[in-house]
Design a protein around this motif. Structure first.
Motif, PDB file in Angstrom:
ATOM      1  N   GLY A 348       0.636  -1.107   0.047  1.00 33.66           N
ATOM      2  CA  GLY A 348       0.131  -0.039   0.016  1.00 33.66           C
ATOM      3  C   GLY A 348       0.856   1.361  -0.028  1.00 33.66           C
ATOM      4  N   LEU A 349       0.308   2.374  -0.447  1.00 34.92           N
ATOM      5  CA  LEU A 349       0.890   3.700  -0.103  1.00 34.92           C
ATOM      6  C   LEU A 349       0.330   4.491   0.987  1.00 34.92           C
ATOM      7  CD1 LEU A 349       1.790   5.114  -3.668  1.00 34.92           C
ATOM      8  CD2 LEU A 349       3.383   3.896  -2.203  1.00 34.92           C
ATOM      9  N   VAL A 350       1.478   5.306   1.697  1.00 32.89           N
ATOM     10  CA  VAL A 350       0.846   6.341   2.672  1.00 32.89           C
ATOM     11  C   VAL A 350       1.705   7.244   2.277  1.00 32.89           C
ATOM     12  CG1 VAL A 350       0.324   4.539   4.320  1.00 32.89           C
ATOM     13  CG2 VAL A 350       2.619   5.596   4.447  1.00 32.89           C
ATOM     14  N   THR A 363      -6.520   9.215  -3.012  1.00 35.38           N
ATOM     15  CA  THR A 363      -6.206   8.242  -3.781  1.00 35.38           C
ATOM     16  C   THR A 363      -4.704   8.294  -4.301  1.00 35.38           C
ATOM     17  OG1 THR A 363      -6.856   9.079  -5.826  1.00 35.38           O
ATOM     18  CG2 THR A 363      -8.499   8.161  -4.639  1.00 35.38           C
ATOM     19  N   TYR A 364      -4.022   7.117  -4.990  1.00 35.78           N
ATOM     20  CA  TYR A 364      -2.803   7.159  -5.765  1.00 35.78           C
ATOM     21  C   TYR A 364      -2.825   8.185  -6.802  1.00 35.78           C
ATOM     22  CZ  TYR A 364      -1.692   2.638  -3.404  1.00 35.78           C
ATOM     23  OH  TYR A 364      -1.425   1.453  -2.513  1.00 35.78           O
ATOM     24  N   SER A 365      -3.871   8.386  -7.529  1.00 30.93           N
ATOM     25  CA  SER A 365      -4.095   9.265  -8.743  1.00 30.93           C
ATOM     26  C   SER A 365      -3.877  10.557  -8.164  1.00 30.93           C
ATOM     27  CB  SER A 365      -5.291   9.063  -9.488  1.00 30.93           C
ATOM     28  OG  SER A 365      -5.415   8.011  -9.901  1.00 30.93           O
ATOM     29  N   ASP A 366      -4.602  10.843  -6.920  1.00 30.44           N
ATOM     30  CA  ASP A 366      -4.356  12.263  -6.458  1.00 30.44           C
ATOM     31  C   ASP A 366      -2.957  12.871  -6.003  1.00 30.44           C
ATOM     32  OD1 ASP A 366      -7.079  12.391  -6.370  1.00 30.44           O
ATOM     33  OD2 ASP A 366      -7.380  11.972  -4.321  1.00 30.44           O
ATOM     34  N   LEU A 367      -2.202  11.549  -5.717  1.00 30.40           N
ATOM     35  CA  LEU A 367      -0.785  11.884  -5.266  1.00 30.40           C
ATOM     36  C   LEU A 367       0.046  12.404  -6.629  1.00 30.40           C
ATOM     37  CD1 LEU A 367       1.186  11.677  -3.162  1.00 30.40           C
ATOM     38  CD2 LEU A 367       1.483   9.293  -3.700  1.00 30.40           C
ATOM     39  N   LYS A 368      -0.363  12.198  -7.830  1.00 26.07           N
ATOM     40  CA  LYS A 368       0.391  12.253  -9.017  1.00 26.07           C
ATOM     41  C   LYS A 368       0.813  13.742  -9.284  1.00 26.07           C
ATOM     42  CE  LYS A 368       0.196  12.115 -14.088  1.00 26.07           C
ATOM     43  NZ  LYS A 368      -0.501  11.810 -15.411  1.00 26.07           N
ATOM     44  N   ALA A 369      -0.061  14.680  -9.141  1.00 21.17           N
ATOM     45  CA  ALA A 369       0.026  15.966  -9.228  1.00 21.17           C
ATOM     46  C   ALA A 369       1.069  16.769  -8.598  1.00 21.17           C
ATOM     47  CB  ALA A 369      -1.292  16.843  -9.149  1.00 21.17           C
ATOM     48  N   ILE A 370       1.332  16.264  -7.188  1.00 20.19           N
ATOM     49  CA  ILE A 370       2.505  16.942  -6.285  1.00 20.19           C
ATOM     50  C   ILE A 370       3.491  15.866  -6.015  1.00 20.19           C
ATOM     51  CG2 ILE A 370       0.706  18.400  -5.133  1.00 20.19           C
ATOM     52  CD1 ILE A 370       1.077  16.388  -2.871  1.00 20.19           C
ATOM     53  N   LYS A 394       5.322   4.144 -13.594  1.00 22.34           N
ATOM     54  CA  LYS A 394       4.645   4.227 -14.665  1.00 22.34           C
ATOM     55  C   LYS A 394       3.006   4.076 -14.935  1.00 22.34           C
ATOM     56  CE  LYS A 394       5.012   1.647 -19.064  1.00 22.34           C
ATOM     57  NZ  LYS A 394       5.634   0.249 -19.740  1.00 22.34           N
ATOM     58  N   THR A 395       2.503   3.367 -14.195  1.00 25.47           N
ATOM     59  CA  THR A 395       1.089   2.997 -13.983  1.00 25.47           C
ATOM     60  C   THR A 395       0.413   4.446 -13.501  1.00 25.47           C
ATOM     61  OG1 THR A 395       1.295   0.712 -13.459  1.00 25.47           O
ATOM     62  CG2 THR A 395      -0.594   1.636 -12.875  1.00 25.47           C
ATOM     63  N   TYR A 396       1.028   5.237 -12.602  1.00 29.10           N
ATOM     64  CA  TYR A 396       0.237   6.276 -11.856  1.00 29.10           C
ATOM     65  C   TYR A 396       0.918   7.534 -12.481  1.00 29.10           C
ATOM     66  CZ  TYR A 396      -2.822   3.702  -8.853  1.00 29.10           C
ATOM     67  OH  TYR A 396      -3.865   2.812  -8.698  1.00 29.10           O
ATOM     68  N   GLY A 397       2.169   7.562 -13.447  1.00 30.38           N
ATOM     69  CA  GLY A 397       2.769   8.752 -13.591  1.00 30.38           C
ATOM     70  C   GLY A 397       3.512   9.447 -12.651  1.00 30.38           C
ATOM     71  N   PHE A 398       3.859   8.917 -11.389  1.00 33.34           N
ATOM     72  CA  PHE A 398       4.656   9.453 -10.444  1.00 33.34           C
ATOM     73  C   PHE A 398       6.043  10.094 -11.041  1.00 33.34           C
ATOM     74  CE2 PHE A 398       2.237   6.588  -7.432  1.00 33.34           C
ATOM     75  CZ  PHE A 398       1.129   7.401  -7.600  1.00 33.34           C
ATOM     76  N   ASP A 399       6.534  11.053 -10.326  1.00 31.02           N
ATOM     77  CA  ASP A 399       7.722  11.393 -10.772  1.00 31.02           C
ATOM     78  C   ASP A 399       8.404  12.205  -9.491  1.00 31.02           C
ATOM     79  OD1 ASP A 399      10.073  12.468 -11.768  1.00 31.02           O
ATOM     80  OD2 ASP A 399       9.127  14.318 -12.556  1.00 31.02           O
ATOM     81  N   PHE A 400       8.566  11.283  -8.357  1.00 29.57           N
ATOM     82  CA  PHE A 400       9.095  11.774  -7.156  1.00 29.57           C
ATOM     83  C   PHE A 400      10.280  12.634  -7.024  1.00 29.57           C
ATOM     84  CE2 PHE A 400       6.399   8.148  -6.029  1.00 29.57           C
ATOM     85  CZ  PHE A 400       5.374   8.781  -5.089  1.00 29.57           C
ATOM     86  N   LYS A 401      10.384  13.562  -6.222  1.00 29.38           N
ATOM     87  CA  LYS A 401      11.569  14.558  -5.990  1.00 29.38           C
ATOM     88  C   LYS A 401      12.872  13.869  -5.804  1.00 29.38           C
ATOM     89  CE  LYS A 401      13.329  18.308  -3.307  1.00 29.38           C
ATOM     90  NZ  LYS A 401      12.862  19.331  -2.039  1.00 29.38           N
ATOM     91  N   LYS A 402      12.711  12.830  -4.909  1.00 29.30           N
ATOM     92  CA  LYS A 402      13.885  11.957  -4.562  1.00 29.30           C
ATOM     93  C   LYS A 402      13.335  10.687  -4.078  1.00 29.30           C
ATOM     94  CE  LYS A 402      17.622  12.397  -0.861  1.00 29.30           C
ATOM     95  NZ  LYS A 402      18.199  13.061   0.203  1.00 29.30           N
ATOM     96  N   ASP A 442      -5.902   2.471  -3.591  1.00 28.83           N
ATOM     97  CA  ASP A 442      -5.038   2.098  -4.880  1.00 28.83           C
ATOM     98  C   ASP A 442      -6.207   1.957  -6.093  1.00 28.83           C
ATOM     99  OD1 ASP A 442      -3.846   0.851  -6.946  1.00 28.83           O
ATOM    100  OD2 ASP A 442      -3.182  -1.162  -5.968  1.00 28.83           O
ATOM    101  N   ASP A 443      -6.674   3.169  -6.659  1.00 31.12           N
ATOM    102  CA  ASP A 443      -7.739   3.328  -7.512  1.00 31.12           C
ATOM    103  C   ASP A 443      -7.636   2.797  -8.699  1.00 31.12           C
ATOM    104  OD1 ASP A 443      -5.925   5.393  -7.311  1.00 31.12           O
ATOM    105  OD2 ASP A 443      -7.170   6.447  -9.132  1.00 31.12           O
ATOM    106  N   LYS A 444      -6.462   2.262  -9.179  1.00 31.71           N
ATOM    107  CA  LYS A 444      -6.047   1.551 -10.403  1.00 31.71           C
ATOM    108  C   LYS A 444      -6.053   0.065 -10.220  1.00 31.71           C
ATOM    109  CE  LYS A 444      -4.788   5.406 -13.241  1.00 31.71           C
ATOM    110  NZ  LYS A 444      -3.631   5.778 -14.276  1.00 31.71           N
ATOM    111  N   ASN A 445      -6.184  -0.410  -8.781  1.00 35.61           N
ATOM    112  CA  ASN A 445      -5.872  -1.941  -8.473  1.00 35.61           C
ATOM    113  C   ASN A 445      -4.637  -2.559  -8.997  1.00 35.61           C
ATOM    114  OD1 ASN A 445      -8.317  -2.322  -7.289  1.00 35.61           O
ATOM    115  ND2 ASN A 445      -9.293  -2.267  -9.254  1.00 35.61           N
TER     116      ASN A 445
END
Length: 512
Positions: A348-350, A363-370, A394-402, A442-445
Motif C-alpha cells: 500500500g502507499l501512505v 487516492t494514488y491518482s491524487d498523488l500524481k500532481a504533487i 509508470k502506472t500512475y505517472g509518479f515523478d518523485f523529487k527524491k 489504490d484506485d487502479k488496482n
C-alpha cells in the motif's frame, strides 16, 4: 534506555550468549585464515620485491569494495550463511595482515642481515631467526588492528543469514526494538576491546627476552593452542542432535513470528529439530536460490511475490492463478506450497497526514500532481521488483523529487520524522495504526494479491511427511487483523516474536 537494555540482556541472556559464541566463531575463523594466508603472502612479497606492488594493489582494491557489495557478489558462489560471511571477512582482514608483515620484514636493519649472511646463514635461517622475530612487533600491531576490525565488521554477516551479534542488531532495527539494537552493538564493541586487550598482553609478553619469560611464553602458547584445538573440535564434531529442518525468514516482523510458529509446532509434534535463520537480507532474492541449493528447507512466501519475482511472470497476479503457481513451483523448482495462512499482506502507499490534508490526497491518482515535490521511501528490494517502484510510477505517472532506500524497520521512523513524505507499507504493518500517516486508495488496482503460505522443498516432504501435516494445521488460521495485531505486539509493545507466536497457537488450540 540503559535500564531497558539491562533488563533485556538479563531476560534474554541465553539468546545473546549464543549469538556471542557464534560471533566469536565466525570472527576467529576469518582471523585465523587471514593470519596464515596473509602472513604467507606478506613474507613472499617481502622476499620477492617485484611482486609487492601488484599484490598490494589487488588487496587494496578488494579492501575498497563495500562490504554489502562483497556479500552480494559472493552469494551466487558460496550461498548464504556463515561460509560466505567468513570468506568476506577474510578478504577484508588480508590487507592489514599482508601490509604489516611486509612492512615489518622490509624495515629490518640491512646491516644485521648482511652480518648474518657473512656468518653463513641460509635464507630460511635469516627469515625465521632474524627477520620474523625483529618484525614481530609490527606484525602484532597489524594483527591487533585486523582483529578489532574483523570483530566489528562481523556484525554485517547477519544480513545474509549468518549468525553472530549482528542478528540482534538487525532484528532490533526490523522490529523497532532500539534496546536490542543497542545491546547487540555494545556487546560487539566490548568483544573487540577484550580481544584487543588480550593481544596487547601477548605483545608485551613477546617483547620480554629473559630465559624465564621465554619459558613462560612457550607454556602459555602451548595451552592456547590446545584450547583453540579443543574449541575447534567441539564446534566441528556432530553433537548427536536430531535431524534438523532449516527454516528461513525475511527481515520482517511477521516473518519472525511465522518462523517461530513453525518451529514450535514441528518440534512439539515431531522428532525433528528446527533451526531458524531469521531476517535474511534481500528476502526472496537470497532465500529462494538458497532453497534451490538445499541450504534452506522451508520459508514463508507471498503469492504475488512468487508470481512476479520468482517465476518472472508479467501482469497482475490474482488468486485464480494459484493452481498455475503451484504447478510451476512443483515442476520447475521441486517445491510445494503448504499451509496457506489466510492473510493477505499486500503493498500500500501512505503519505504524511499533514500533506494529505493540505492537498486533499485520498487516492494514488491524487498523488500524481504533487509527486515531484515529495520524497519517496521504500525497502531496498522494492526498487528492483517487477511489481515495484518503476512499475508503480509508470502506472500512475509518479515523478518523485527524491527516493530513499532504507531498511524495512526504519521506514516508519523516517516518515514520522519527516525524512520522507511517501512510502510503501504492508497492509499488516503493526506500526501503521500508531503512525501519523494517511493510507491512500489504490484506485487502479495496481497491487496484486499477496496471500502468505509456506514454500517447502519436495524432498523434505518426501523424507518427512509429518512436516506437511504440521504446516497444514496453520491453514486459514490468521486474518489480516490477526497479523497486524501480532506485529503490533512485537513492534510497539516490545513482546518477543516467539511469545506472540505461542500465545496465538495457544488461542487456536494448537499447543499441547
Amino acid at each position: 534506555m540503559i535500564k531497558e537494555m539491562w533488563v533485556l540482556l538479563i531476560d534474554k541472556k541465553d539468546f545473546f550468549f549464543n549469538l556471542l559464541l557464534e560471533h566469536i566463531e565466525i570472527s576467529l575463523l576469518a582471523i585465523f585464515i587471514a593470519i596464515i594466508f596473509g602472513g604467507t603472502v606478506g613474507i613472499l612479497i617481502s622476499e620477492y620485491e617485484k611482486s609487492s606492488k601488484p599484490t598490494l594493489g589487488v588487496i587494496n582494491f578488494l579492501y575498497t569494495i563495500p562490504s554489502i557489495s562483497m556479500l552480494g557478489f559472493l552469494i551466487p558462489f558460496s550461498g548464504v550463511g556463515n561460509v560466505t560471511a567468513v570468506i568476506a571477512l577474510t578478504i577484508y582482514a588480508l590487507l592489514p595482515m599482508v601490509r604489516s608483515t611486509y612492512t615489518g620484514i622490509t624495515n629490518v636493519d640491512k646491516n644485521i642481515l648482511e652480518a648474518a649472511k657473512g656468518m653463513g646463514s641460509t635464507k630460511l635461517q635469516i627469515l625465521f631467526k632474524i627477520k620474523l622475530p625483529l618484525a614481530m612487533p609490527v606484525i602484532l600491531s597489524g594483527i591487533r588492528n585486523m582483529v578489532t576490525m574483523t570483530i566489528a565488521l562481523a556484525g554485517i554477516a547477519s544480513f545474509i543469514g549468518a549468525g553472530g551479534l549482528g542478528v540482534a542488531i538487525y532484528r532490533g532495527i526490523t522490529t523497532n526494538n532500539t534496546a536490542m539494537t543497542m545491546v547487540g552493538s555494545l556487546l560487539i564493541a566490548i568483544l573487540a576491546l577484550v580481544f584487543d586487550f588480550i593481544l596487547g598482553f601477548i605483545e608485551k609478553r613477546i617483547s620480554k627476552r629473559s630465559i624465564k619469560a621465554k619459558k613462560t611464553n612457550k607454556i602459555m602458547g602451548i595451552v592456547a593452542i590446545i584450547l583453540v584445538a579443543v574449541i575447534t573440535i567441539v564446534s566441528i564434531v556432530p553433537s548427536g542432535k536430531k535431524e534438523t529442518i532449516n527454516i528461513a525468514t525475511k527481515p520482517m516482523t511477521e516473518q519472525y513470528i511465522l518462523g517461530e510458529m513453525m518451529d514450535i509446532l514441528i518440534e512439539q509434534d515431531t522428532d525433528l529439530n528446527v533451526e531458524i535463520t531469521q531476517g535474511v537480507g534481500g528476502g526472496t532474492s537470497n532465500i529462494e536460490p538458497a532453497m534451490e541449493k538445499g541450504e534452506f528447507d522451508i520459508y514463508p512466501e507471498y503469492t504475488g511475490t512468487a508470481w512476479n519475482m520468482v517465476l518472472k511472470k508479467d501482469g497482475l497476479y490474482t488468486e485464480d492463478l494459484f493452481p498455475t503457481l503451484e504447478k510451476q513451483y512443483n515442476d520447475k523448482l521441486k517445491m510445494s506450497w503448504v499451509g496457506m495462512y489466510g492473510f493477505n499482506n499486500t503493498y500500500g502507499l501512505v503519505v504524511r497526514k499533514e500533506i494529505a490534508n493540505k492537498y486533499n490526497i485520498k487516492t494514488y491518482s491524487d498523488l500524481k500532481a504533487i509527486s515531484n515535490k515529495l520524497n519517496f521511501g521504500a525497502e531496498y528490494d522494492f526498487f528492483e521488483r517487477e511489481d515495484g517502484y518503476d512499475a508503480l510510477c509508470k502506472t500512475y505517472g509518479f515523478d518523485f523529487k527524491k527516493t530513499m532506500d532504507m531498511d524495512i524497520g526504519l521506514k516508519y521512523q523516517a516518515i514520522n520524522q519527516g525524512k520522507i513524505d511517501v512510502m510503501v507499507i504492508f497492509t499488516t504493518d503493526g506500526q501503521l495504526s500508531v503512525s501519523d500517516v494517511t493510507v491512500l486508495k489504490d484506485d487502479k488496482n495496481f497491487y496484486p494479491s499477496y496471500l502468505c503460505g509456506n514454500v517447502v522443498r519436495n524432498e523434505v516432504i518426501e523424507n518427512h511427511p509429518e512436516i506437511k501435516d504440521e504446516l497444514e494445521k496453520l491453514t486459514n488460521t490468521i486474518t489480516d487483523s490477526d497479523m497486524a495485531k501480532m506485529n503490533y505486539e512485537v513492534e510497539t509493545n516490545k513482546k518477543e516474536p516467539r511469545d506472540v507466536a505461542k500465545d496465538f497457537l495457544s488461542n487456536k488450540g494448537l499447543l499441547k
